[in-house]
Motif scaffolding. Structure first.
Motif, PDB file in Angstrom:
ATOM      1  N   GLY A  82      -8.242  -4.746   6.940  1.00 50.45           N
ATOM      2  CA  GLY A  82      -8.212  -6.194   6.695  1.00 50.45           C
ATOM      3  C   GLY A  82      -8.432  -6.530   5.234  1.00 50.45           C
ATOM      4  O   GLY A  82      -8.581  -5.638   4.399  1.00 50.45           O
TER       5      GLY A  82
ATOM      6  N   TYR B 200      -5.045  -6.974  -6.953  1.00 48.61           N
ATOM      7  CA  TYR B 200      -5.451  -8.379  -7.053  1.00 48.61           C
ATOM      8  C   TYR B 200      -4.450  -9.104  -7.945  1.00 48.61           C
ATOM      9  O   TYR B 200      -4.125  -8.568  -8.995  1.00 48.61           O
ATOM     10  CB  TYR B 200      -6.853  -8.506  -7.659  1.00 48.61           C
ATOM     11  CG  TYR B 200      -7.441  -9.895  -7.514  1.00 48.61           C
ATOM     12  CD1 TYR B 200      -8.265 -10.215  -6.445  1.00 48.61           C
ATOM     13  CD2 TYR B 200      -7.159 -10.884  -8.452  1.00 48.61           C
ATOM     14  CE1 TYR B 200      -8.790 -11.486  -6.301  1.00 48.61           C
ATOM     15  CE2 TYR B 200      -7.675 -12.156  -8.308  1.00 48.61           C
ATOM     16  CZ  TYR B 200      -8.494 -12.451  -7.241  1.00 48.61           C
ATOM     17  OH  TYR B 200      -9.012 -13.716  -7.084  1.00 48.61           O
TER      18      TYR B 200
ATOM     19  N   ALA C  79     -10.451   0.303  -5.700  1.00 45.17           N
ATOM     20  CA  ALA C  79     -11.369   1.334  -6.199  1.00 45.17           C
ATOM     21  C   ALA C  79     -12.763   0.747  -6.410  1.00 45.17           C
ATOM     22  O   ALA C  79     -13.766   1.394  -6.099  1.00 45.17           O
ATOM     23  CB  ALA C  79     -10.826   1.926  -7.505  1.00 45.17           C
TER      24      ALA C  79
ATOM     25  N   ILE D 216     -14.498  -4.255   6.984  1.00 45.71           N
ATOM     26  CA  ILE D 216     -13.199  -4.905   6.770  1.00 45.71           C
ATOM     27  C   ILE D 216     -12.189  -3.893   6.226  1.00 45.71           C
ATOM     28  O   ILE D 216     -11.053  -3.811   6.680  1.00 45.71           O
ATOM     29  CB  ILE D 216     -13.344  -6.070   5.753  1.00 45.71           C
ATOM     30  CG1 ILE D 216     -14.349  -7.103   6.266  1.00 45.71           C
ATOM     31  CG2 ILE D 216     -11.995  -6.703   5.444  1.00 45.71           C
ATOM     32  CD1 ILE D 216     -14.801  -8.110   5.211  1.00 45.71           C
TER      33      ILE D 216
ATOM     34  N   LYS E 282       1.060   1.787  -7.062  1.00 48.04           N
ATOM     35  CA  LYS E 282       0.453   0.875  -8.055  1.00 48.04           C
ATOM     36  C   LYS E 282      -0.718   1.518  -8.792  1.00 48.04           C
ATOM     37  O   LYS E 282      -0.839   1.396  -9.994  1.00 48.04           O
ATOM     38  CB  LYS E 282      -0.132  -0.385  -7.401  1.00 48.04           C
ATOM     39  CG  LYS E 282       0.764  -1.228  -6.616  1.00 48.04           C
ATOM     40  CD  LYS E 282       0.050  -2.524  -6.227  1.00 48.04           C
ATOM     41  CE  LYS E 282      -1.201  -2.354  -5.383  1.00 48.04           C
ATOM     42  NZ  LYS E 282      -1.036  -1.808  -4.041  1.00 48.04           N
TER      43      LYS E 282
ATOM     44  N   PRO F  46       0.851  -1.193   0.000  1.00 51.00           N
ATOM     45  CA  PRO F  46       0.000   0.000   0.000  1.00 51.00           C
ATOM     46  C   PRO F  46       0.885   1.241   0.000  1.00 51.00           C
ATOM     47  O   PRO F  46       1.839   1.312   0.774  1.00 51.00           O
ATOM     48  CB  PRO F  46      -0.774  -0.089   1.319  1.00 51.00           C
ATOM     49  CG  PRO F  46      -0.530  -1.434   1.878  1.00 51.00           C
ATOM     50  CD  PRO F  46       0.603  -2.070   1.148  1.00 51.00           C
ATOM     51  N   GLY F  47       0.613   2.175  -0.900  1.00 48.46           N
ATOM     52  CA  GLY F  47       1.422   3.386  -0.983  1.00 48.46           C
ATOM     53  C   GLY F  47       2.594   3.265  -1.945  1.00 48.46           C
ATOM     54  O   GLY F  47       3.355   4.206  -2.129  1.00 48.46           O
TER      55      GLY F  47
ATOM     56  N   MET G   6     -13.961 -11.896  -3.424  1.00 52.85           N
ATOM     57  CA  MET G   6     -13.092 -11.231  -4.405  1.00 52.85           C
ATOM     58  C   MET G   6     -13.080 -11.989  -5.728  1.00 52.85           C
ATOM     59  O   MET G   6     -12.999 -11.383  -6.789  1.00 52.85           O
ATOM     60  CB  MET G   6     -11.658 -11.118  -3.856  1.00 52.85           C
ATOM     61  CG  MET G   6     -11.490 -10.155  -2.708  1.00 52.85           C
ATOM     62  SD  MET G   6     -12.196  -8.518  -2.986  1.00 52.85           S
ATOM     63  CE  MET G   6     -11.329  -7.976  -4.460  1.00 52.85           C
TER      64      MET G   6
ATOM     65  N   ARG H 267      -3.959 -10.712  -3.983  1.00 52.22           N
ATOM     66  CA  ARG H 267      -3.353 -10.225  -2.743  1.00 52.22           C
ATOM     67  C   ARG H 267      -3.028 -11.361  -1.792  1.00 52.22           C
ATOM     68  O   ARG H 267      -2.465 -11.120  -0.724  1.00 52.22           O
ATOM     69  CB  ARG H 267      -4.357  -9.309  -2.053  1.00 52.22           C
ATOM     70  CG  ARG H 267      -3.946  -7.871  -1.866  1.00 52.22           C
ATOM     71  CD  ARG H 267      -5.081  -7.185  -1.158  1.00 52.22           C
ATOM     72  NE  ARG H 267      -4.769  -5.855  -0.734  1.00 52.22           N
ATOM     73  CZ  ARG H 267      -4.930  -4.760  -1.466  1.00 52.22           C
ATOM     74  NH1 ARG H 267      -5.354  -4.862  -2.706  1.00 52.22           N
ATOM     75  NH2 ARG H 267      -4.656  -3.581  -0.955  1.00 52.22           N
TER      76      ARG H 267
ATOM     77  N   LEU I  59     -14.151  -1.694  -4.777  1.00 47.82           N
ATOM     78  CA  LEU I  59     -14.786  -1.887  -3.464  1.00 47.82           C
ATOM     79  C   LEU I  59     -15.184  -0.551  -2.848  1.00 47.82           C
ATOM     80  O   LEU I  59     -16.257  -0.430  -2.255  1.00 47.82           O
ATOM     81  CB  LEU I  59     -13.849  -2.658  -2.524  1.00 47.82           C
ATOM     82  CG  LEU I  59     -13.476  -4.084  -2.942  1.00 47.82           C
ATOM     83  CD1 LEU I  59     -12.480  -4.686  -1.955  1.00 47.82           C
ATOM     84  CD2 LEU I  59     -14.710  -4.976  -3.039  1.00 47.82           C
TER      85      LEU I  59
ATOM     86  N   ASP J  75      -9.352   5.264   4.924  1.00 49.85           N
ATOM     87  CA  ASP J  75      -8.640   4.103   5.466  1.00 49.85           C
ATOM     88  C   ASP J  75      -7.132   4.360   5.534  1.00 49.85           C
ATOM     89  O   ASP J  75      -6.342   3.439   5.516  1.00 49.85           O
ATOM     90  CB  ASP J  75      -8.960   2.822   4.666  1.00 49.85           C
ATOM     91  CG  ASP J  75      -8.615   2.934   3.190  1.00 49.85           C
ATOM     92  OD1 ASP J  75      -8.296   4.057   2.745  1.00 49.85           O
ATOM     93  OD2 ASP J  75      -8.650   1.911   2.500  1.00 49.85           O
TER      94      ASP J  75
HETATM   95  P1  ADP Z   1      -3.809   0.016  -1.297  1.00 54.40           P
HETATM   96  O1  ADP Z   1      -3.321  -0.083  -2.697  1.00 54.40           O
HETATM   97  O2  ADP Z   1      -3.667   1.384  -0.737  1.00 54.40           O
HETATM   98  O3  ADP Z   1      -3.310  -1.063  -0.414  1.00 54.40           O
HETATM   99  P2  ADP Z   1      -6.393  -0.747  -2.279  1.00 54.40           P
HETATM  100  O4  ADP Z   1      -7.041   0.473  -2.822  1.00 54.40           O
HETATM  101  O5  ADP Z   1      -5.818  -1.709  -3.247  1.00 54.40           O
HETATM  102  O6  ADP Z   1      -5.332  -0.261  -1.232  1.00 54.40           O
HETATM  103  O7  ADP Z   1      -7.427  -1.575  -1.354  1.00 54.40           O
HETATM  104  C1  ADP Z   1      -8.089  -0.964  -0.262  1.00 54.40           C
HETATM  105  C2  ADP Z   1      -8.743  -2.040   0.599  1.00 54.40           C
HETATM  106  O8  ADP Z   1      -9.687  -2.802  -0.174  1.00 54.40           O
HETATM  107  C3  ADP Z   1      -7.787  -3.078   1.173  1.00 54.40           C
HETATM  108  O9  ADP Z   1      -7.164  -2.629   2.344  1.00 54.40           O
HETATM  109  C4  ADP Z   1      -8.740  -4.282   1.390  1.00 54.40           C
HETATM  110  O10 ADP Z   1      -9.512  -4.123   2.553  1.00 54.40           O
HETATM  111  C5  ADP Z   1      -9.675  -4.187   0.196  1.00 54.40           C
HETATM  112  N1  ADP Z   1      -9.181  -4.992  -0.955  1.00 54.40           N
HETATM  113  C6  ADP Z   1      -8.799  -4.519  -2.169  1.00 54.40           C
HETATM  114  N2  ADP Z   1      -8.392  -5.510  -2.976  1.00 54.40           N
HETATM  115  C7  ADP Z   1      -8.530  -6.663  -2.256  1.00 54.40           C
HETATM  116  C8  ADP Z   1      -8.265  -8.038  -2.516  1.00 54.40           C
HETATM  117  N3  ADP Z   1      -7.737  -8.427  -3.690  1.00 54.40           N
HETATM  118  N4  ADP Z   1      -8.525  -8.928  -1.544  1.00 54.40           N
HETATM  119  C9  ADP Z   1      -9.028  -8.560  -0.368  1.00 54.40           C
HETATM  120  N5  ADP Z   1      -9.294  -7.286  -0.046  1.00 54.40           N
HETATM  121  C10 ADP Z   1      -9.055  -6.333  -0.968  1.00 54.40           C
END
Ligand code: ADP
Length: 194
Positions: A66, A95, A42, A61, A22, A18-19, A73, A97, A44, A140
């Motif tokens: 989490g 994805y 995005a 979550i 990507k 994260p950060g 997913m 993850r 979600l 978040d």
């Molecule tokens: P970042 O790139 O900042 O880690 P994302 O925008 O990809 O965050 O995802 C934000 C949140 O959405 C994650 O912390 C998780 O809770 C959920 N999420 C996104 N993709 C997945 C995944 N493939 N499996 C499970 N949870 C996911």
């Protein structure tokens, strides 16, 4: 990979903490390569904003840093990849993850007689990740949630680096540079001019 580049398509996964940047890179690369950037985060967040049934399931979550469960997913990603704009390829951001999700992605692509061309790993040192994420100020992105997301990343997602290395699909890119420089480095890795 060269095959895909010649035919215009590209099936790629962007991996990184994260950060790591990507999401930003996925957008720029999608424009350059002509395949959609698909960000599960995005998708979600949109579901939460719309108050859809999926959004209601994942809101808590996500707020806690989490991971949404692999089965849910799998449905989200299968539906998204079935849309016509992903026929020639995609850049997946967020994805897979977990190792379970990597197996699911493989199965989804297998059903379509497709496979991944490349997995791009954005390397950024941890202190820089925390700094960037906290500066971003998304709901978040509070520091303790950021730290939890990093912990989950190390535990669940980092094993994918070795997984894709074994499959000889992994390419590492130094992500501690300007956005433009990182995009350029990735396009070079893909054998394309920026
Ligand atoms: P970042 O790139 O900042 O880690 P994302 O925008 O990809 O965050 O995802 C934000 C949140 O959405 C994650 O912390 C998780 O809770 C959920 N999420 C996104 N993709 C997945 C995944 N493939 N499996 C499970 N949870 C996911």
């Amino acid at each position: 990979m060269a095959e895909a580049a010649r035919s215009g398509g590209l099936r790629a996964v962007l991996l990184g903490a994260p950060g790591s940047g990507k999401g930003t890179q996925a957008e720029f690369l999608a424009a350059a390569v002509g395949v959609p950037a698909i960000s599960t985060g995005a998708m979600l967040r949109d579901a939460v904003a719309m108050g859809s049934p999926l959004g209601a399931k994942v809101e808590g979550i996500m707020a806690a840093g989490g991971l949404v469960d692999d089965g849910l997913m799998a449905e989200v990603v299968r539906d998204r990849l079935a849309r016509p704009d992903a026929a020639l390829g995609f850049l997946l951001d967020g994805y897979p993850r977990t190792t379970g999700q990597a197996a699911t992605l493989d199965a989804i692509l297998g059903e379509r007689r497709e496979s991944l061309d490349v997995v791009l790993m954005l390397d950024v040192p941890e202190p820089v990740l925390v700094e960037r994420a906290v500066a971003r100020q998304r709901a978040d992105d509070r520091e303790e949630v950021v730290r939890e997301r990093l912990r989950v990343y190390r535990e669940k997602t980092e094993p994918l680096v070795e997984h894709y290395e074994r499959l000889n699909l992994l390419r590492r890119v130094d992500g501690e540079r300007s956005v433009g420089e990182v995009t350029k480095a990735i396009l070079e890795t893909l054998g394309r001019r920026s």
